[in-house]
Design a protein around this motif. Structure first.
Motif, PDB file in Angstrom:
ATOM      1  N   ASN A  65     -22.828  35.405   9.423  1.00 17.78           N
ATOM      2  CA  ASN A  65     -21.903  35.909   8.404  1.00 17.78           C
ATOM      3  C   ASN A  65     -22.632  36.458   7.182  1.00 17.78           C
ATOM      4  O   ASN A  65     -22.246  37.484   6.626  1.00 17.78           O
ATOM      5  N   ILE A  66     -23.708  35.779   6.785  1.00 14.49           N
ATOM      6  CA  ILE A  66     -24.506  36.322   5.684  1.00 14.49           C
ATOM      7  C   ILE A  66     -25.150  37.631   6.154  1.00 14.49           C
ATOM      8  O   ILE A  66     -25.169  38.632   5.431  1.00 14.49           O
ATOM      9  N   ASP A  67     -25.610  37.620   7.397  1.00 14.99           N
ATOM     10  CA  ASP A  67     -26.216  38.835   7.961  1.00 14.99           C
ATOM     11  C   ASP A  67     -25.231  40.011   7.960  1.00 14.99           C
ATOM     12  O   ASP A  67     -25.628  41.166   7.818  1.00 14.99           O
ATOM     13  N   ARG A  68     -23.954  39.681   8.131  1.00 11.97           N
ATOM     14  CA  ARG A  68     -22.929  40.738   8.155  1.00 11.97           C
ATOM     15  C   ARG A  68     -22.915  41.515   6.835  1.00 11.97           C
ATOM     16  O   ARG A  68     -22.693  42.719   6.812  1.00 11.97           O
ATOM     17  N   ILE A  69     -23.181  40.819   5.739  1.00  8.81           N
ATOM     18  CA  ILE A  69     -23.215  41.502   4.428  1.00  8.81           C
ATOM     19  C   ILE A  69     -24.326  42.555   4.441  1.00  8.81           C
ATOM     20  O   ILE A  69     -24.153  43.674   3.952  1.00  8.81           O
ATOM     21  N   ALA A  70     -25.470  42.198   5.053  1.00 10.07           N
ATOM     22  CA  ALA A  70     -26.584  43.160   5.139  1.00 10.07           C
ATOM     23  C   ALA A  70     -26.254  44.309   6.084  1.00 10.07           C
ATOM     24  O   ALA A  70     -26.551  45.468   5.790  1.00 10.07           O
ATOM     25  N   LYS A  71     -25.624  43.977   7.192  1.00  7.53           N
ATOM     26  CA  LYS A  71     -25.285  45.011   8.180  1.00  7.53           C
ATOM     27  C   LYS A  71     -24.309  46.025   7.611  1.00  7.53           C
ATOM     28  O   LYS A  71     -24.403  47.218   7.845  1.00  7.53           O
ATOM     29  N   SER A 325     -23.001  25.554   7.489  1.00 10.04           N
ATOM     30  CA  SER A 325     -21.653  25.400   6.899  1.00 10.04           C
ATOM     31  C   SER A 325     -21.405  26.442   5.817  1.00 10.04           C
ATOM     32  O   SER A 325     -20.300  26.962   5.683  1.00 10.04           O
ATOM     33  N   VAL A 326     -22.429  26.731   5.030  1.00  7.89           N
ATOM     34  CA  VAL A 326     -22.285  27.783   4.002  1.00  7.89           C
ATOM     35  C   VAL A 326     -21.947  29.091   4.707  1.00  7.89           C
ATOM     36  O   VAL A 326     -21.008  29.801   4.340  1.00  7.89           O
ATOM     37  N   ASP A 327     -22.696  29.378   5.761  1.00  4.45           N
ATOM     38  CA  ASP A 327     -22.500  30.641   6.486  1.00  4.45           C
ATOM     39  C   ASP A 327     -21.082  30.739   7.070  1.00  4.45           C
ATOM     40  O   ASP A 327     -20.433  31.772   6.941  1.00  4.45           O
ATOM     41  N   ASP A 328     -20.601  29.659   7.677  1.00  3.84           N
ATOM     42  CA  ASP A 328     -19.228  29.668   8.230  1.00  3.84           C
ATOM     43  C   ASP A 328     -18.214  30.021   7.147  1.00  3.84           C
ATOM     44  O   ASP A 328     -17.300  30.816   7.367  1.00  3.84           O
ATOM     45  N   ASN A 329     -18.375  29.412   6.000  1.00  2.00           N
ATOM     46  CA  ASN A 329     -17.390  29.629   4.933  1.00  2.00           C
ATOM     47  C   ASN A 329     -17.457  31.038   4.358  1.00  2.00           C
ATOM     48  O   ASN A 329     -16.437  31.602   3.961  1.00  2.00           O
ATOM     49  N   ILE A 330     -18.638  31.616   4.367  1.00  2.00           N
ATOM     50  CA  ILE A 330     -18.754  33.015   3.939  1.00  2.00           C
ATOM     51  C   ILE A 330     -18.016  33.910   4.934  1.00  2.00           C
ATOM     52  O   ILE A 330     -17.326  34.852   4.546  1.00  2.00           O
ATOM     53  N   GLY A 331     -18.123  33.565   6.219  1.00  2.00           N
ATOM     54  CA  GLY A 331     -17.383  34.305   7.246  1.00  2.00           C
ATOM     55  C   GLY A 331     -15.885  34.284   6.952  1.00  2.00           C
ATOM     56  O   GLY A 331     -15.209  35.317   7.058  1.00  2.00           O
ATOM     57  N   ASP A 332     -15.382  33.137   6.549  1.00  2.00           N
ATOM     58  CA  ASP A 332     -13.940  33.031   6.246  1.00  2.00           C
ATOM     59  C   ASP A 332     -13.565  33.923   5.057  1.00  2.00           C
ATOM     60  O   ASP A 332     -12.504  34.541   5.050  1.00  2.00           O
ATOM     61  N   VAL A 333     -14.431  33.988   4.069  1.00  2.00           N
ATOM     62  CA  VAL A 333     -14.134  34.829   2.889  1.00  2.00           C
ATOM     63  C   VAL A 333     -14.121  36.303   3.314  1.00  2.00           C
ATOM     64  O   VAL A 333     -13.210  37.065   2.947  1.00  2.00           O
ATOM     65  N   LEU A 334     -15.089  36.703   4.125  1.00  2.00           N
ATOM     66  CA  LEU A 334     -15.135  38.107   4.572  1.00  2.00           C
ATOM     67  C   LEU A 334     -13.904  38.445   5.410  1.00  2.00           C
ATOM     68  O   LEU A 334     -13.314  39.518   5.257  1.00  2.00           O
TER      69      LEU A 334
END
Ligand code: SGN
Ligand code: CA
Length: 532
Positions: A65-71, A325-334
């Motif tokens: 999910n963090i990687d998605r921000i870069a992509k 867990s941080v990454d999962d929650n970022i996915g939910d925000v996106l």
């Protein structure tokens, strides 16, 4: 009915009616003239090393999910902090000023919330603002329409928050709660106004307590040791030798690695306070998992190098579970932004308050101007303006965040701000905005015993001055020695470069209004060594 089909009389009648109702100067054309201000979601975690994000390097873990921000946006390959510790870093980001000017030189002080910050400026310009998660600046937050913050470092499980001045206990796991509170705020906001929401995860800060659902993650993985894990600090000064952040010597078996009964009375008490947050069922699941590891540890009873490696493996496993867990929650925000048509016009930032050591030099923690803690993750997505897969190599620093947000919001940057907008880098208009960064660290004497220092880093070289109870310089050629293992300060081959860097450093200190006098006067009171 098209205009062609309307009889002339009726056309003029309609035209007059239209002018009367003001529909010629319609809301559509008004909107076109008005600047559309972007929303901002600023997501910051605590102590997240760049290396623990797969977009920066895939060897440790996966953070899709963090990687998605870069992509879908930009990744900064050379993003640095200006004072690698929590409260100071946060104050720098809010104010766009170095620590000696915003006053937050260490974790002990209380932030002067009467000063100018970018959330205040956004708020004064029509933005709705919210702050949710870790704050750590002691004084109550200012400049936010809504705030709900962890008390101090906060708890991973069933934590108390100070919310608009009142204490409130939430059930659950901190990263999930922070995300849920963020989404609740987005749901209930005034939808007519742009918003800036600061979502500050306390994770993955020490003592790395994973979510119960992630306990088994990485358990069958053996992590490679960094090449300098058994660093003996030769060729460097007293600061490296005298620090107290070694995994082998300073990482605590009970507090950090959850081995019940293996630590000092102080450690036990500190850990028990965390365990007391669990419900009975949560505690049972936790114990069922860690008791097995505890038994295994006791039977193996590792010593010396084996103990260092055992600690490293346990540290990485727990730390990376928390990161997940941080990454999962970022996915939910996106996903929330996608589902609500907000993705296009919302700037999403992911960063950390600083970097962290994942065993490099044998360390955990941060504070030093060496690469692993000087660097911090920075990824920004803003589909309306930033092309997908943008890679920024120019050096940026956390003093730049405030002016960047103001720039995108179409607000003039006030003169006191010391950073620069990184918008030209994001939009491919420039390759760099500076040729050197300035760094400072003050919290000494203090936890982890990292000596006071300041320094300069260019794209290739780094010059550090350790002062206060020492007077030592270190110089590194990052191209030849990226792991900073050999201080070349006394090497005559670098004499000319060092001379040049000293001049540059002096110029930067003048530019940023820093001075020796100022640094020596700063008192770090009541700080005890972490071993104390
Ligand atoms: C706590 C930690 C330290 C850490 C500081 C600051 N000790 O004191 O290891 O450096 O926070 O961290 S602990 O025993 O409480 O875990 S910061 O990120 O908030 O600056
Ligand atoms: Ca931190």
């Amino acid at each position: 009915m098209t205009i062609k089909n309307i009889k002339p009389n009726r056309f003029f009648l309609l035209l007059i009616l239209c002018i009367e109702l003001g529909c010629i100067n319609s809301s559509n054309s008004k909107q076109e003239n008005k600047k559309v201000q972007p929303n901002i979601i600023y997501i910051m975690s605590d102590d997240h090393a760049q290396r623990a994000i797969s977009a920066y390097g895939p060897d440790l873990n996966k953070t899709p999910n963090i990687d998605r921000i870069a992509k879908e946006g930009a990744i900064f390959k050379n993003s640095f902090v200006s004072n690698s510790i929590c409260a100071p870093s946060r104050a720098v980001m809010l104010t766009g000023k170095f620590s000696h000017l915003n006053g937050q030189t260490d974790n002990l002080r209380s932030f002067d919330g009467s000063q100018q910050t970018y959330p205040k400026i956004l708020q004064a310009n029509g933005y709705q603002t919210a702050l949710i998660g870790k704050w750590h600046l002691k004084s109550d937050p200012t400049g936010f329409d809504f705030w709900s913050v962890h008390i101090g470092q906060g708890d991973y499980y069933n934590p108390d928050f100070k919310e608009m001045g009142k204490t409130k206990r939430y059930k659950g796991y901190s990263p999930d709660i922070v995300k849920e509170n963020g989404i609740n705020w987005l749901e209930n906001r005034d939808k007519e106004k742009p918003f800036a929401m600061l979502l500050h995860f306390k994770a993955p800060h020490r003592n790395w307590m994973p979510a119960l659902s992630k306990l088994e993650m990485y358990e069958d993985k053996e992590f490679d040791l960094p090449s300098n894990f058994f660093d003996n600090y030769e060729n460097r000064g007293r600061a490296s030798k005298e620090q107290e952040m070694s995994i082998y010597e300073d990482m605590e078996l009970e507090w950090d690695l959850k081995m019940n009964g293996a630590g000092t009375a102080f450690e036990k008490e500190k850990f028990e306070r965390k365990l007391s947050r669990f419900t009975t069922e949560e505690r049972q699941q936790w114990d069922a998992f860690y008791n097995k590891i505890n038994e295994d540890f006791k039977s193996k009873n590792p010593q010396g190098k084996d103990l260092a490696i055992w600690k490293y493996q346990r540290y990485l496993r727990d730390y990376l579970k928390v990161v997940s867990s941080v990454d999962d929650n970022i996915g939910d925000v996106l996903n929330y932004l996608d589902e609500h048509g907000l993705a296009e016009n919302t700037i999403v930032v992911y960063t950390s308050d600083q970097g962290f050591y994942m065993g490099e030099h044998g360390w955990f923690d941060k504070r030093f101007m060496y690469e692993e803690s000087l660097r911090t993750p920075l990824l920004i997505r803003y589909p309306a303006k930033i092309k997908p897969k943008t890679v920024v190599n120019g050096m940026v620093q956390n003093i730049d965040y405030a002016p960047t947000f103001l720039d995108y919001a179409g607000i003039d940057t006030p003169s006191g701000i010391q950073g620069e907008s990184i918008r030209p880098l994001l939009e491919g208009k420039k390759d760099e905005i500076r040729d050197a960064i300035f760094y400072q660290y003050f919290e000494y004497p203090g936890p982890h015993a990292v000596k006071r220092h300041f320094g300069i880093r260019t794209s290739r070289y780094k010059l550090i001055h350790f002062y206060y109870d020492v007077d030592e310089w270190e110089f590194y050629d990052l191209e030849k020695d990226p792991n900073e293992m050999k201080n070349q300060y006394a090497n005559p081959n670098y004499k000319a470069i060092i001379k040049e860097l000293k001049i540059k450093l002096k110029d930067l200190r003048t530019k940023y209004k820093d001075s020796d006098d100022n640094n020596f006067k700063i008192q770090t009171q009541d700080l005890k060594s972490s071993k104390g």
